[in-house]
Scaffold this motif. Structure first.
Motif, short mmCIF file in Angstrom:
data_model
loop_
_atom_site.label_atom_id
_atom_site.label_comp_id
_atom_site.label_asym_id
_atom_site.label_seq_id
_atom_site.Cartn_x
_atom_site.Cartn_y
_atom_site.Cartn_z
N TRP A 62 0.84 -1.19 0.00
CA TRP A 62 0.00 0.00 0.00
C TRP A 62 0.87 1.25 0.00
CZ3 TRP A 62 -4.99 0.67 -0.88
CH2 TRP A 62 -5.58 1.89 -0.56
N ARG A 63 0.50 2.24 -0.81
CA ARG A 63 1.20 3.53 -0.77
C ARG A 63 0.18 4.60 -0.44
NH1 ARG A 63 6.43 2.89 0.29
NH2 ARG A 63 7.66 2.06 -1.44
N GLU A 64 0.19 5.01 0.80
CA GLU A 64 -0.80 5.97 1.29
C GLU A 64 -0.73 7.32 0.58
OE1 GLU A 64 -3.41 5.44 2.96
OE2 GLU A 64 -4.03 7.48 3.51
N SER A 68 -3.23 3.68 -2.97
CA SER A 68 -3.38 2.54 -3.86
C SER A 68 -2.28 1.53 -3.54
CB SER A 68 -3.25 2.99 -5.32
OG SER A 68 -3.40 1.89 -6.19
N MET B 1 -6.46 -6.41 -2.53
CA MET B 1 -6.07 -5.04 -2.17
C MET B 1 -6.45 -4.72 -0.72
SD MET B 1 -6.45 -1.69 -4.46
CE MET B 1 -7.21 -0.15 -3.98
N TYR B 4 -4.00 -4.95 2.16
CA TYR B 4 -2.94 -3.96 2.30
C TYR B 4 -3.46 -2.56 2.62
CZ TYR B 4 -0.94 -7.68 -0.49
OH TYR B 4 -0.55 -8.90 -0.94
N ARG B 5 -4.76 -2.34 2.38
CA ARG B 5 -5.31 -1.00 2.44
C ARG B 5 -5.16 -0.37 3.82
NH1 ARG B 5 -9.30 1.42 -0.64
NH2 ARG B 5 -9.88 -0.56 -1.59
N GLU B 6 -4.75 0.91 3.82
CA GLU B 6 -4.74 1.69 5.05
C GLU B 6 -5.93 2.64 5.01
OE1 GLU B 6 -0.83 3.47 5.27
OE2 GLU B 6 0.13 1.50 5.22
N GLU B 25 -0.68 12.00 8.31
CA GLU B 25 -1.95 11.28 8.36
C GLU B 25 -1.89 10.24 9.47
OE1 GLU B 25 -3.41 9.23 4.95
OE2 GLU B 25 -3.31 11.00 3.66
N VAL B 27 -3.40 6.72 10.25
CA VAL B 27 -4.03 5.67 9.44
C VAL B 27 -4.27 4.41 10.29
CG1 VAL B 27 -3.01 6.47 7.27
CG2 VAL B 27 -1.82 4.72 8.61
N ARG B 37 1.64 8.50 8.85
CA ARG B 37 2.33 8.64 7.56
C ARG B 37 2.65 10.10 7.31
NH1 ARG B 37 3.88 3.63 7.25
NH2 ARG B 37 2.23 2.09 6.89
N ILE B 39 3.51 12.76 4.67
CA ILE B 39 3.25 12.80 3.22
C ILE B 39 3.46 14.21 2.67
CG2 ILE B 39 1.55 12.40 1.41
CD1 ILE B 39 0.25 10.32 3.25
N PRO B 114 7.27 7.26 -4.05
CA PRO B 114 5.97 6.81 -3.54
C PRO B 114 5.93 6.55 -2.04
CG PRO B 114 7.03 5.09 -4.84
CD PRO B 114 7.84 6.33 -5.04
#
Lengths: 182, 182
Positions: A62-64, A68, B1, B4-6, B25, B27, B37, B39, B114
């Protein structure tokens, strides 16, 4: 070089986090005027193209930042500014995939986003892979799966927009140039 | 998916600049635990490999994040989140090099870093170049020079450590794959 050089006049730290920090530098431009540069600081990172019998290791995670999953070559951060890149990439390959390689080649050093970040990445090629019995644990907040892909499969994943990571696209193009050369 | 989803629980803006902003963030990880995270947000960017009769255009400029000159393919930021990438790359090629191209191909969309940034870049190939009489002015804080390099010259600049920009190394490997295919 002096025609382009900027002189740092001062630096103000705006954020200090666990992975990155952010400074605003006041700089003197080549024409003598003053401007500002927003710069993300990072300890540096490593990545590798790990090939065995015509297939390479890819990691899905996962890439927050763009919310995705992303399919990428094995990679990771230097644990500290002191960690040696070659030790870091062996550790990351082990942690992320459970494999070790007996043949390594240093390929490129590069900056991933030279306009706003000092993140430097050390990129390796390796082959002669073998599975490790005891793999190191992943970081606590890292969830991923590992896949083997042929060059043709990897190229299709670029074309279909499922591989969207620049270092991974670079590595696949590099892989193609060395395949053609053989 | 979903393995892995956050899930974004909250977002705190730590810095808002002219080029980038930075959020932290909170998460929820796939295992239910909470993490953070860091970002960096960016409007997005464009770049191109611009080829004419076996040579491509490269731009030399200062990169304050690593305090050195850097030799890179023409590139630039989207003026806003609304600017169309194809208009942006034509504008940047014009501004940075004084050339326009009559044959364009969209090659890749990718993320440059990423792990910590949402910077998305749209990468093009173009050829059939012609010099524009009236070139647009550079940004006020942009000082650069333009050079034509053959593929072999560009590869030598990677080997000698003078080209250290990831998108440029990717573009040169891409150039090699299309030269070989011809």
């Amino acid at each position: 070089m002096d025609n382009y050089r900027e002189i740092e006049l001062s630096r103000q730290e705006k954020f200090k986090g666990k992975i990155i920090s952010l400074d605003v530098e006041t700089v003197k431009l080549p024409n003598g005027e003053v401007s500002f540069r927003e710069i993300v600081r990072h300890n540096g990172a490593v990545s590798c193209l790990a090939v065995n019998e015509g297939r390479a290791l890819f990691v899905t995670q996962w890439r927050e930042p763009f919310k995705s999953v992303s399919i990428e070559i094995p990679a990771g951060k230097l644990d500290s500014a002191l960690e040696k890149p070659f030790e870091a990439i062996q550790r990351e390959l082990d942690e992320e995939t459970g494999y070790q390689a007996s043949n390594w080649k240093k390929v490129y050093d590069f900056y991933t986003s030279p306009g706003f970040s000092d993140e430097k990445m050390y990129f390796y090629y390796c082959d002669e892979l073998s599975r490790l019995k005891d793999t190191r644990p992943l970081d606590d907040d890292e969830f991923l799966s590992v896949n083997w892909l042929t060059l043709s499969e990897a190229e299709k994943l670029i074309d279909s927009g499922r591989i969207v990571d620049l270092k991974t696209i670079m590595a696949i193009n590099y892989w193609k140039t060395i395949e053609v050369a053989q």
